[in-house]
Scaffold this active site. Structure first.
Site, PDB file in Angstrom:
ATOM      1  N   ASN A  58       0.869  -1.176   0.000  1.00 13.57           N
ATOM      2  CA  ASN A  58       0.000   0.000   0.000  1.00 13.57           C
ATOM      3  C   ASN A  58       0.908   1.228   0.000  1.00 13.57           C
ATOM      4  O   ASN A  58       1.534   1.535   1.016  1.00 13.57           O
ATOM      5  CB  ASN A  58      -0.896  -0.044   1.251  1.00 13.57           C
ATOM      6  CG  ASN A  58      -1.769   1.184   1.366  1.00 13.57           C
ATOM      7  OD1 ASN A  58      -1.782   2.041   0.480  1.00 13.57           O
ATOM      8  ND2 ASN A  58      -2.504   1.286   2.461  1.00 13.57           N
ATOM      9  N   TRP A  59       0.983   1.890  -1.131  1.00 12.20           N
ATOM     10  CA  TRP A  59       1.922   3.008  -1.260  1.00 12.20           C
ATOM     11  C   TRP A  59       1.358   4.316  -0.704  1.00 12.20           C
ATOM     12  O   TRP A  59       2.025   5.345  -0.745  1.00 12.20           O
ATOM     13  CB  TRP A  59       2.341   3.166  -2.742  1.00 12.20           C
ATOM     14  CG  TRP A  59       3.129   1.994  -3.249  1.00 12.20           C
ATOM     15  CD1 TRP A  59       3.611   0.942  -2.503  1.00 12.20           C
ATOM     16  CD2 TRP A  59       3.556   1.737  -4.593  1.00 12.20           C
ATOM     17  NE1 TRP A  59       4.289   0.059  -3.302  1.00 12.20           N
ATOM     18  CE2 TRP A  59       4.271   0.513  -4.595  1.00 12.20           C
ATOM     19  CE3 TRP A  59       3.400   2.413  -5.805  1.00 12.20           C
ATOM     20  CZ2 TRP A  59       4.837  -0.036  -5.754  1.00 12.20           C
ATOM     21  CZ3 TRP A  59       3.960   1.869  -6.959  1.00 12.20           C
ATOM     22  CH2 TRP A  59       4.667   0.663  -6.924  1.00 12.20           C
ATOM     23  N   LYS A  60       0.137   4.279  -0.228  1.00 18.01           N
ATOM     24  CA  LYS A  60      -0.496   5.438   0.425  1.00 18.01           C
ATOM     25  C   LYS A  60      -0.280   6.708  -0.404  1.00 18.01           C
ATOM     26  O   LYS A  60      -0.242   6.639  -1.621  1.00 18.01           O
ATOM     27  CB  LYS A  60      -0.003   5.562   1.870  1.00 18.01           C
ATOM     28  CG  LYS A  60      -0.220   4.260   2.652  1.00 18.01           C
ATOM     29  CD  LYS A  60      -0.056   4.394   4.137  1.00 18.01           C
ATOM     30  CE  LYS A  60      -0.302   3.043   4.802  1.00 18.01           C
ATOM     31  NZ  LYS A  60      -0.211   3.072   6.252  1.00 18.01           N
ATOM     32  N   HIS A 110      -9.641   0.955   4.855  1.00 13.69           N
ATOM     33  CA  HIS A 110      -8.369   1.122   5.562  1.00 13.69           C
ATOM     34  C   HIS A 110      -8.586   1.995   6.804  1.00 13.69           C
ATOM     35  O   HIS A 110      -9.395   2.912   6.775  1.00 13.69           O
ATOM     36  CB  HIS A 110      -7.325   1.755   4.630  1.00 13.69           C
ATOM     37  CG  HIS A 110      -5.943   1.674   5.202  1.00 13.69           C
ATOM     38  ND1 HIS A 110      -5.491   2.566   6.146  1.00 13.69           N
ATOM     39  CD2 HIS A 110      -4.934   0.789   5.000  1.00 13.69           C
ATOM     40  CE1 HIS A 110      -4.253   2.235   6.489  1.00 13.69           C
ATOM     41  NE2 HIS A 110      -3.894   1.158   5.807  1.00 13.69           N
ATOM     42  N   GLU A 149      -6.987   4.345   7.987  1.00 10.97           N
ATOM     43  CA  GLU A 149      -6.794   5.788   7.749  1.00 10.97           C
ATOM     44  C   GLU A 149      -8.050   6.397   7.131  1.00 10.97           C
ATOM     45  O   GLU A 149      -8.379   7.554   7.381  1.00 10.97           O
ATOM     46  CB  GLU A 149      -5.541   5.995   6.879  1.00 10.97           C
ATOM     47  CG  GLU A 149      -4.269   5.746   7.693  1.00 10.97           C
ATOM     48  CD  GLU A 149      -3.103   5.158   6.913  1.00 10.97           C
ATOM     49  OE1 GLU A 149      -3.092   5.253   5.680  1.00 10.97           O
ATOM     50  OE2 GLU A 149      -2.200   4.602   7.565  1.00 10.97           O
ATOM     51  N   GLU A 163      -5.365  -5.305  10.251  1.00  9.99           N
ATOM     52  CA  GLU A 163      -4.337  -4.296  10.512  1.00  9.99           C
ATOM     53  C   GLU A 163      -4.629  -3.615  11.847  1.00  9.99           C
ATOM     54  O   GLU A 163      -5.423  -2.669  11.901  1.00  9.99           O
ATOM     55  CB  GLU A 163      -4.345  -3.238   9.401  1.00  9.99           C
ATOM     56  CG  GLU A 163      -4.046  -3.788   8.018  1.00  9.99           C
ATOM     57  CD  GLU A 163      -3.481  -2.714   7.095  1.00  9.99           C
ATOM     58  OE1 GLU A 163      -2.374  -2.932   6.594  1.00  9.99           O
ATOM     59  OE2 GLU A 163      -4.132  -1.674   6.892  1.00  9.99           O
ATOM     60  N   GLY A 183       2.499   2.002  10.916  1.00 13.90           N
ATOM     61  CA  GLY A 183       3.435   3.124  10.846  1.00 13.90           C
ATOM     62  C   GLY A 183       4.141   3.412  12.158  1.00 13.90           C
ATOM     63  O   GLY A 183       4.783   4.450  12.320  1.00 13.90           O
ATOM     64  N   SER A 214       3.447  -2.430  10.265  1.00  9.40           N
ATOM     65  CA  SER A 214       4.900  -2.495  10.461  1.00  9.40           C
ATOM     66  C   SER A 214       5.507  -3.839  10.028  1.00  9.40           C
ATOM     67  O   SER A 214       6.407  -4.363  10.684  1.00  9.40           O
ATOM     68  CB  SER A 214       5.266  -2.173  11.914  1.00  9.40           C
ATOM     69  OG  SER A 214       4.865  -0.848  12.238  1.00  9.40           O
ATOM     70  N   GLY A 249       5.048   1.315   4.692  1.00  9.19           N
ATOM     71  CA  GLY A 249       6.361   1.933   4.505  1.00  9.19           C
ATOM     72  C   GLY A 249       7.394   1.060   3.810  1.00  9.19           C
ATOM     73  O   GLY A 249       8.106   1.523   2.907  1.00  9.19           O
TER      74      GLY A 249
HETATM   75  P1  13P Z   1       3.023   0.217   7.693  1.00  6.53           P
HETATM   76  O1  13P Z   1       3.544  -1.052   7.080  1.00  6.53           O
HETATM   77  O2  13P Z   1       3.770   1.438   7.246  1.00  6.53           O
HETATM   78  O3  13P Z   1       2.903   0.086   9.185  1.00  6.53           O
HETATM   79  O4  13P Z   1       1.528   0.417   7.136  1.00  6.53           O
HETATM   80  C1  13P Z   1       0.641  -0.634   7.180  1.00  6.53           C
HETATM   81  C2  13P Z   1      -0.564  -0.287   6.411  1.00  6.53           C
HETATM   82  O5  13P Z   1      -1.338   0.577   6.794  1.00  6.53           O
HETATM   83  C3  13P Z   1      -0.801  -1.007   5.142  1.00  6.53           C
HETATM   84  O6  13P Z   1      -2.073  -0.756   4.653  1.00  6.53           O
END
Ligand code: 13P
Length: 259
Positions: free
Chosen positions: A12-14, A98, A100, A170, A176, A216, A238
């Protein structure tokens, strides 16, 4: 992992990377991918980068996903992107719900349910994200939260409509933060999710659903996560932005479980 389910590693490149950077990352992944790899690999770039990444991935087995999708096909929904549009840009999958989106954009289980139904209707495989916050975990509410999120997301969906859904567990406190759930904590939640799916759609269905872990995930912890029987892959944030690290996650090693 369980040999009956094809593992999936998703990135997931956000809200990262411009068109050029996303295309370059896609090319590096394509180049570094073991041609004999049997499991599925998925990347989810920002909407603006989908087309370029789709072009860069041409000829590779890496699949493309959007990070979100709206529930209507078209119309006056400023800022939204429809399932038909993300399909047109090359996506086979759409991340939905997600944490977020839930937290920052106030998406409810009702909205997520509409998005899930729309994705299914337009032939996209949903990657449905669920997970508890730190407060919820500390209040011993993890199971209740997961149960509510699953029931809300799947409300009104018939077994035939959910056959392709992928779930991503998640835990919000692990996203993160560098604070990965232990393989045992993740396994415990995954097994609970599988039991809920069994209640909703039966044992056969639940046994075939891929449940990814996210939060993570790194090159140096993927192997022990994948050693758990109900962890079928990972949704990586990340670490998926660095080609070498993400390639190591993709090519996880099957380690024997301790004990
Ligand atoms: P991280 O791997 O940066 O913790 O993010 C996880 C995530 O939200 C994947 O959708």
């Amino acid at each position: 992992m369980n040999k009956n389910r094809t593992p999936m590693i998703a990135g997931n490149w956000k809200m990262h990377l411009n068109v050029k950077e996303a295309g370059e990352l896609a090319l590096a992944l394509k180049k570094g991918l073991d041609p004999d790899l049997k499991h599925e690999v998925l990347v989810a770039p920002a909407f603006t980068n989908l087309w370029a990444v789709n072009a860069a991935l041409s000829g590779s087995k890496i699949l493309l996903s959007s990070q979100d999708v709206h529930w209507e096909e078209k119309g006056a929904f400023t800022g939204a992107v429809s399932p038909a549009q993300v399909r047109d840009a090359g996506c086979t999958h759409a991340i939905i719900g997600h944490s977020e989106r839930r937290k920052i954009f106030l998406e409810t289980d009702g909205i997520i349910n509409k998005k899930l139904k729309a994705a299914v209707k337009y032939g996209l495989t949903p990657v449905l994200c669920i997970g508890e916050t730190l407060e919820e975990r500390e209040a011993q509410s993890t199971y209740r939260v997961l149960e509510t999120q699953l029931a809300g997301a799947f409300a009104g969906l018939k077994p035939g409509e959910v056959s392709k859904v992928v779930i991503a567990y998640e835990p919000v406190w692990a996203i993160g933060t560098g604070k990965t759930a232990t393989p045992e904590q993740a396994q415990d939640a995954h097994l609970f999710v599988r039991r809920q799916l069994e209640k909703l759609y039966g044992k056969n269905y639940a046994g075939g659903v891929r449940i990814l872990y996210g939060g993570s995930v790194k090159a140096d912890n993927i192997d022990s996560l994948m050693a758990q029987p109900d962890i079928d892959g990972a949704l990586v944030g990340g670490e998926s932005l660095k080609a070498d690290k993400f390639l190591r996650v993709i090519h996880f090693q099957e380690v024997l479980k301790a004990g």
